[in-house]
Design a protein around this motif. Structure first.
Motif, PDB file in Angstrom:
ATOM      1  N   MET A   1      -2.872 -12.374  24.426  1.00  0.00           N
ATOM      2  CA  MET A   1      -3.827 -11.951  25.449  1.00  0.00           C
ATOM      3  C   MET A   1      -3.680 -12.857  26.672  1.00  0.00           C
ATOM      4  O   MET A   1      -3.629 -14.086  26.551  1.00  0.00           O
ATOM      5  CB  MET A   1      -5.250 -12.018  24.912  1.00  0.00           C
ATOM      6  N   VAL A   2      -3.578 -12.231  27.838  1.00  0.00           N
ATOM      7  CA  VAL A   2      -3.406 -12.980  29.083  1.00  0.00           C
ATOM      8  C   VAL A   2      -4.540 -12.628  30.039  1.00  0.00           C
ATOM      9  O   VAL A   2      -4.808 -11.444  30.295  1.00  0.00           O
ATOM     10  CB  VAL A   2      -2.050 -12.656  29.742  1.00  0.00           C
ATOM     11  N   ASP A   3      -5.198 -13.650  30.546  1.00  0.00           N
ATOM     12  CA  ASP A   3      -6.256 -13.465  31.538  1.00  0.00           C
ATOM     13  C   ASP A   3      -5.612 -13.317  32.915  1.00  0.00           C
ATOM     14  O   ASP A   3      -4.897 -14.223  33.375  1.00  0.00           O
ATOM     15  CB  ASP A   3      -7.188 -14.680  31.533  1.00  0.00           C
ATOM     16  N   PRO A   4      -5.779 -12.165  33.567  1.00  0.00           N
ATOM     17  CA  PRO A   4      -5.126 -11.971  34.880  1.00  0.00           C
ATOM     18  C   PRO A   4      -5.588 -12.975  35.938  1.00  0.00           C
ATOM     19  O   PRO A   4      -4.914 -13.131  36.966  1.00  0.00           O
ATOM     20  CB  PRO A   4      -5.530 -10.536  35.255  1.00  0.00           C
ATOM     21  N   GLU A   5      -6.696 -13.672  35.675  1.00  0.00           N
ATOM     22  CA  GLU A   5      -7.169 -14.682  36.627  1.00  0.00           C
ATOM     23  C   GLU A   5      -6.506 -16.038  36.399  1.00  0.00           C
ATOM     24  O   GLU A   5      -6.664 -16.953  37.205  1.00  0.00           O
ATOM     25  CB  GLU A   5      -8.694 -14.842  36.513  1.00  0.00           C
ATOM     26  N   ASP A   6      -5.761 -16.143  35.295  1.00  0.00           N
ATOM     27  CA  ASP A   6      -5.098 -17.404  34.943  1.00  0.00           C
ATOM     28  C   ASP A   6      -3.697 -17.393  35.545  1.00  0.00           C
ATOM     29  O   ASP A   6      -2.791 -16.713  35.048  1.00  0.00           O
ATOM     30  CB  ASP A   6      -5.044 -17.544  33.420  1.00  0.00           C
ATOM     31  N   ALA A   7      -3.514 -18.145  36.623  1.00  0.00           N
ATOM     32  CA  ALA A   7      -2.244 -18.134  37.351  1.00  0.00           C
ATOM     33  C   ALA A   7      -1.086 -18.611  36.479  1.00  0.00           C
ATOM     34  O   ALA A   7       0.019 -18.039  36.519  1.00  0.00           O
ATOM     35  CB  ALA A   7      -2.354 -18.999  38.606  1.00  0.00           C
ATOM     36  N   ASP A   8      -1.293 -19.657  35.706  1.00  0.00           N
ATOM     37  CA  ASP A   8      -0.221 -20.177  34.851  1.00  0.00           C
ATOM     38  C   ASP A   8       0.176 -19.148  33.788  1.00  0.00           C
ATOM     39  O   ASP A   8       1.369 -18.959  33.499  1.00  0.00           O
ATOM     40  CB  ASP A   8      -0.659 -21.479  34.186  1.00  0.00           C
ATOM     41  N   ALA A   9      -0.823 -18.495  33.211  1.00  0.00           N
ATOM     42  CA  ALA A   9      -0.537 -17.499  32.179  1.00  0.00           C
ATOM     43  C   ALA A   9       0.220 -16.310  32.761  1.00  0.00           C
ATOM     44  O   ALA A   9       1.172 -15.799  32.164  1.00  0.00           O
ATOM     45  CB  ALA A   9      -1.838 -17.031  31.518  1.00  0.00           C
ATOM     46  N   MET A  10      -0.160 -15.878  33.944  1.00  0.00           N
ATOM     47  CA  MET A  10       0.526 -14.753  34.588  1.00  0.00           C
ATOM     48  C   MET A  10       1.955 -15.132  34.972  1.00  0.00           C
ATOM     49  O   MET A  10       2.868 -14.305  34.902  1.00  0.00           O
ATOM     50  CB  MET A  10      -0.256 -14.306  35.829  1.00  0.00           C
ATOM     51  N   GLN A  11       2.151 -16.395  35.355  1.00  0.00           N
ATOM     52  CA  GLN A  11       3.498 -16.844  35.681  1.00  0.00           C
ATOM     53  C   GLN A  11       4.383 -16.808  34.446  1.00  0.00           C
ATOM     54  O   GLN A  11       5.574 -16.479  34.526  1.00  0.00           O
ATOM     55  CB  GLN A  11       3.448 -18.259  36.256  1.00  0.00           C
ATOM     56  N   SER A  12       3.803 -17.114  33.276  1.00  0.00           N
ATOM     57  CA  SER A  12       4.587 -17.068  32.040  1.00  0.00           C
ATOM     58  C   SER A  12       5.022 -15.632  31.728  1.00  0.00           C
ATOM     59  O   SER A  12       6.115 -15.408  31.197  1.00  0.00           O
ATOM     60  CB  SER A  12       3.784 -17.653  30.875  1.00  0.00           C
ATOM     61  N   VAL A  13       4.176 -14.658  32.077  1.00  0.00           N
ATOM     62  CA  VAL A  13       4.552 -13.255  31.891  1.00  0.00           C
ATOM     63  C   VAL A  13       5.725 -12.902  32.797  1.00  0.00           C
ATOM     64  O   VAL A  13       6.699 -12.251  32.376  1.00  0.00           O
ATOM     65  CB  VAL A  13       3.347 -12.326  32.161  1.00  0.00           C
ATOM     66  N   VAL A  14       5.651 -13.333  34.044  1.00  0.00           N
ATOM     67  CA  VAL A  14       6.737 -13.072  34.993  1.00  0.00           C
ATOM     68  C   VAL A  14       8.039 -13.707  34.504  1.00  0.00           C
ATOM     69  O   VAL A  14       9.113 -13.100  34.551  1.00  0.00           O
ATOM     70  CB  VAL A  14       6.364 -13.600  36.394  1.00  0.00           C
ATOM     71  N   ASP A  15       7.956 -14.939  34.025  1.00  0.00           N
ATOM     72  CA  ASP A  15       9.149 -15.639  33.528  1.00  0.00           C
ATOM     73  C   ASP A  15       9.750 -14.899  32.329  1.00  0.00           C
ATOM     74  O   ASP A  15      10.972 -14.869  32.157  1.00  0.00           O
ATOM     75  CB  ASP A  15       8.784 -17.073  33.132  1.00  0.00           C
ATOM     76  N   GLU A  16       8.872 -14.320  31.517  1.00  0.00           N
ATOM     77  CA  GLU A  16       9.341 -13.593  30.327  1.00  0.00           C
ATOM     78  C   GLU A  16      10.038 -12.292  30.715  1.00  0.00           C
ATOM     79  O   GLU A  16      11.026 -11.888  30.111  1.00  0.00           O
ATOM     80  CB  GLU A  16       8.152 -13.293  29.408  1.00  0.00           C
ATOM     81  N   MET A  17       9.540 -11.623  31.755  1.00  0.00           N
ATOM     82  CA  MET A  17      10.057 -10.320  32.145  1.00  0.00           C
ATOM     83  C   MET A  17      11.269 -10.402  33.072  1.00  0.00           C
ATOM     84  O   MET A  17      12.065  -9.464  33.125  1.00  0.00           O
ATOM     85  CB  MET A  17       8.955  -9.515  32.853  1.00  0.00           C
ATOM     86  N   ARG A  18      11.437 -11.510  33.776  1.00  0.00           N
ATOM     87  CA  ARG A  18      12.499 -11.600  34.773  1.00  0.00           C
ATOM     88  C   ARG A  18      13.904 -11.348  34.194  1.00  0.00           C
ATOM     89  O   ARG A  18      14.681 -10.597  34.779  1.00  0.00           O
ATOM     90  CB  ARG A  18      12.441 -12.959  35.495  1.00  0.00           C
TER      91      ARG A  18
END
Length: 289
Positions: free
Chosen positions: A260-277
């Protein structure tokens, strides 16, 4: 120009559709049946032939009464004129050889057409045997891995472009007399080059939608007696294949692991981007969108 397409019903292997018993074996009775995906290419090859040369198109399947739905789906795809279901308890548990004997007998009963089309292989058996074995029983020329097709009615010849040993990087053009048996490859690409062909395709599509609703009006159901085959040579009794063992199909996990990722959590969202890149890079390299 008379053509026939062979098709088969297979279990719907999409996740959530397949039912397994406690040993991991497929429960066909509890798993929905769909038309074998590779048969769609055979249907497209037959449709192209009909659009370009006219004539009658039939679709045939061997299986239980529930395969009527598969034939109806095939009719909508190829705009067929006739449907044939070969159905009998004597035919149950047939291997590819017993299936080929049954289908060839049914084809001879209906009258051998100019072209017979079959798919590359089935999603449940994966052998690719049934089409060529049926052709052998009928003693017809066979062209496999067909990706393009052209018929010369006046000369009674068919010319096909085919993959060499299934390799997309190497092709050859072969020609043979009619009647002939065609196994369509998944790479088959139907061609409708003229305005007349495209208008014919449109008219056939509209007509098929109306007729498919009443498909049983053009459906013929035959048992083993109707096609004059000996029960000793079909079904389980006529199947020489011996299965030495069966590996249970593993059951899919009941639940998926999720983070679960909180869209307000910048670090967590960055980890999603890093995973998808890296995945996005792979798509771009392959020419995708």
């Amino acid at each position: 120009m008379d053509t026939l397409v062979l098709t088969k019903g297979v279990p719907d292997f999409r996740e959530g559709k397949v039912s397994f018993d406690e040993d991991g074996h497929l429960e066909r009775g509890k798993t929905p049946t769909v038309m074998n995906p590779n048969d769609e290419h055979a249907l497209q090859a037959a449709l192209q032939t009909r659009v370009q040369h006219g004539g009658n198109v039939a679709v045939m399947s061997m299986g239980p009464p529930g395969y009527k739905d598969v034939l109806q789906e095939a009719m909508e795809s190829v705009y067929a004129d006739e449907l044939f279901l070969i159905s009998d308890r004597e035919m149950a548990a047939a291997d590819t050889w017993a299936t080929a004997i049954t289908l060839s007998a049914a084809i001879e009963e209906m009258g051998v057409p100019d072209l017979i089309f079959a798919g590359f292989k089935t999603a449940d058996g994966e052998t690719g045997h049934t089409g060529p074995q049926t052709c052998w029983c009928l003693d017809m020329p066979l062209i496999t891995h067909v990706v393009a097709l052209d018929v010369d009615e006046d000369a009674g010849r068919v010319r096909a472009k085919r993959l060499v040993e299934g390799d997309i990087s190497e092709m050859e053009t072969v020609e043979t007399d009619l009647p002939a048996f065609i196994v369509a490859d998944p790479e088959f690409d139907p061609s409708y080059r003229t305005a007349r062909h495209r208008l014919t395709l449109k008219d056939l599509r509209e007509t098929a939608r109306e007729r498919a609703a009443e498909f049983e009006d053009v459906l013929t159901v035959w048992d083993h007696a109707d096609i004059n085959v000996d029960p000793d040579y079909i079904g389980l009794d006529g199947s020489p294949t011996i299965v030495s063992s069966v590996d249970p199909i593993p059951k899919p996990p009941a639940e998926r692991e999720a983070t679960m990722v909180d869209p307000e959590d910048a670090d967590a969202m960055q980890s999603v981007v890093d995973e998808m890149r890296p995945l996005a890079s792979d798509v771009a390299a392959a020419g995708g969108d």
